[in-house]
Write a protein that holds these residues in place. Structure first.
Motif, short mmCIF file in Angstrom:
data_model
loop_
_atom_site.label_atom_id
_atom_site.label_comp_id
_atom_site.label_asym_id
_atom_site.label_seq_id
_atom_site.Cartn_x
_atom_site.Cartn_y
_atom_site.Cartn_z
N ARG A 1 -1.34 56.37 -26.56
CA ARG A 1 -1.36 56.53 -25.14
C ARG A 1 -0.57 57.71 -24.61
NH1 ARG A 1 -3.60 52.88 -21.82
NH2 ARG A 1 -2.12 53.12 -20.08
N PRO B 1 -1.16 62.84 -18.87
CA PRO B 1 -1.18 61.53 -18.80
C PRO B 1 -2.68 60.86 -18.95
CG PRO B 1 -1.25 62.26 -16.62
CD PRO B 1 -1.15 63.46 -17.59
N ASP C 1 -5.25 57.80 -17.88
CA ASP C 1 -5.29 57.08 -16.65
C ASP C 1 -4.74 55.55 -16.75
OD1 ASP C 1 -6.45 59.20 -15.16
OD2 ASP C 1 -8.17 58.44 -15.37
N THR C 2 -4.61 54.74 -15.90
CA THR C 2 -4.03 53.51 -15.74
C THR C 2 -4.66 52.47 -16.35
OG1 THR C 2 -4.70 53.31 -13.54
CG2 THR C 2 -2.40 54.23 -13.71
N ARG C 3 -5.88 52.66 -16.86
CA ARG C 3 -6.61 51.52 -17.52
C ARG C 3 -5.95 51.06 -18.65
NH1 ARG C 3 -11.77 51.04 -16.18
NH2 ARG C 3 -12.08 49.95 -17.93
N ALA C 4 -6.03 49.51 -18.84
CA ALA C 4 -5.10 48.81 -19.84
C ALA C 4 -5.88 48.88 -21.13
CB ALA C 4 -4.91 47.54 -19.42
#
Length: 185
Positions: free
Chosen positions: A144, A164, A166-169
């Motif tokens: 990540r 970065p 993205d904020t997807r887990a």
């Protein structure tokens, strides 16, 4: 390090010349290359310890980059492209030009038009859809960060774009074009 326009062009050239690179996507860092370069694809599969029969995702900056790889009517394409650009991968009929090392020997291919700015800029710079598979060896969690990519692959890559995720887990969901069934959530 910032991904300047020069760095993006240079990384696109690396892909065009047979290189293997890492880059941020919607949820994890991906490994990528030119899908028509069998040697580069084999390098990725070796790095990941991944069986070629699993197939690989193709990531694009726009619909035009997807067209050479798929065989859908304009109505079918309109239905799935309503979800793009974005984090939705679709398994669709592959064109006759899509090599087995991408499809895993099947008659379908996984494709996505990304909204991730770095991944989209890379595909644009390479002037083609690119291979997109998580940057990790088998049985290890997906990277990540660029640092995690370096820890996994050290000097075995030809380039790493930073940025970065993205904020997807989880990695992007995958759906089947005909049924809409979820193949990965």
């Amino acid at each position: 390090m910032h991904n300047s326009p020069f760095r993006l062009r240079l990384t696109g050239q690396i892909v065009s010349q047979g290189g293997v690179i890492a880059y941020p996507t919607e949820a994890v860092f991906g490994l990528g290359c030119d899908p028509l370069d069998e040697i580069a694809v084999e390098r990725i599969l070796t790095l990941k310890q991944r069986d070629w029969r699993k197939g690989l995702i193709l990531l694009a900056a726009n619909l035009e980059q997807i067209h050479p790889w798929i065989s859908l009517s304009s109505e079918e394409l309109a239905r799935i492209s309503a979800h793009w650009p974005g984090p939705s991968t679709w398994v669709v009929p592959a064109s006759q030009n899509t090599p087995d090392w991408i499809t895993g020997g099947r008659d379908e291919v996984a494709v996505r038009v990304t909204a991730h700015p770095v991944a989209a800029a890379l595909a644009q710079a390479a002037n083609t859809a690119i291979v997109s598979t998580s940057a990790n060896p088998a049985q290890c969690p997906p990277a990540r960060s660029a640092l995690a990519v370096r820890r996994y692959f050290d000097d075995q890559l030809d380039g790493i774009l930073t940025g970065p995720v993205d904020t997807r887990a989880q990695p992007t969901p995958i759906r089947h074009w005909r049924t809409g069934d979820w193949l990965r959530r």
